[in-house]
Design a protein around this motif. Structure first.
Motif, PDB file in Angstrom:
ATOM      1  N   THR A  16     118.284 -29.354  38.513  1.00 18.51           N
ATOM      2  CA  THR A  16     118.783 -29.696  39.845  1.00 18.51           C
ATOM      3  C   THR A  16     119.946 -30.678  39.760  1.00 18.51           C
ATOM      4  O   THR A  16     120.959 -30.524  40.457  1.00 18.51           O
ATOM      5  CB  THR A  16     117.646 -30.294  40.700  1.00 18.51           C
ATOM      6  N   LEU A  19     123.053 -28.826  38.521  1.00 18.39           N
ATOM      7  CA  LEU A  19     123.617 -27.974  39.578  1.00 18.39           C
ATOM      8  C   LEU A  19     124.359 -28.803  40.619  1.00 18.39           C
ATOM      9  O   LEU A  19     125.458 -28.445  41.053  1.00 18.39           O
ATOM     10  CB  LEU A  19     122.513 -27.155  40.253  1.00 18.39           C
ATOM     11  N   TYR A  20     123.767 -29.920  41.011  1.00 17.50           N
ATOM     12  CA  TYR A  20     124.406 -30.802  41.993  1.00 17.50           C
ATOM     13  C   TYR A  20     125.743 -31.320  41.458  1.00 17.50           C
ATOM     14  O   TYR A  20     126.751 -31.327  42.171  1.00 17.50           O
ATOM     15  CB  TYR A  20     123.478 -31.972  42.330  1.00 17.50           C
ATOM     16  N   CYS A  51     131.261 -28.010  33.549  1.00 18.80           N
ATOM     17  CA  CYS A  51     130.440 -26.906  34.054  1.00 18.80           C
ATOM     18  C   CYS A  51     129.905 -26.038  32.915  1.00 18.80           C
ATOM     19  O   CYS A  51     128.769 -25.570  32.979  1.00 18.80           O
ATOM     20  CB  CYS A  51     131.227 -26.075  35.066  1.00 18.80           C
ATOM     21  N   HIS A  55     126.020 -25.704  32.238  1.00 16.12           N
ATOM     22  CA  HIS A  55     125.454 -24.355  32.205  1.00 16.12           C
ATOM     23  C   HIS A  55     124.572 -24.166  30.969  1.00 16.12           C
ATOM     24  O   HIS A  55     123.484 -23.586  31.043  1.00 16.12           O
ATOM     25  CB  HIS A  55     126.580 -23.319  32.244  1.00 16.12           C
ATOM     26  N   ILE A  58     121.344 -26.043  31.483  1.00 15.14           N
ATOM     27  CA  ILE A  58     120.497 -25.326  32.445  1.00 15.14           C
ATOM     28  C   ILE A  58     119.807 -24.150  31.761  1.00 15.14           C
ATOM     29  O   ILE A  58     118.603 -23.935  31.936  1.00 15.14           O
ATOM     30  CB  ILE A  58     121.327 -24.860  33.668  1.00 15.14           C
TER      31      ILE A  58
END
Length: 86
Positions: A16, A19-20, A51, A55, A58
């Motif tokens: 989370t 992503l934020y 990013c 990624h 994540i």
């Protein structure tokens, strides 16, 4: 039961957060693109690098939802709690 899910909750929180932060970076970059006269090359590079790294984190966190060492970590924590300090 909540304690048993602690590692899963940490992974979800990390996902989370990443992503934020990705949304924040893209938003800032988008704002700079809309402003005329701004050199955005460096901002674009930083956004892309961040990013891509987020990624990867994540993907790893999602993978570790199923394949992990959570039980081993819990067992070690239980053993360490039961050790007597001399």
């Amino acid at each position: 039961k909540i304690i048993e899910m602690q590692l899963v909750q940490k992974r979800l929180a990390d996902i989370t957060i990443d992503l934020y932060l990705m949304v924040a970076c893209v938003s800032r970059c988008s704002k700079q693109i809309k402003q005329e006269g701004k050199d955005i090359k460096q901002t674009l590079q930083m956004t892309q690098i961040f990013c891509e790294q987020a990624h990867q984190r994540i993907k790893i966190n999602f993978k570790h939802m199923d394949i992990n060492m959570d039980e081993t970590i819990k067992d070690l924590a239980n053993v360490s709690q039961n050790l007597e300090i001399v």
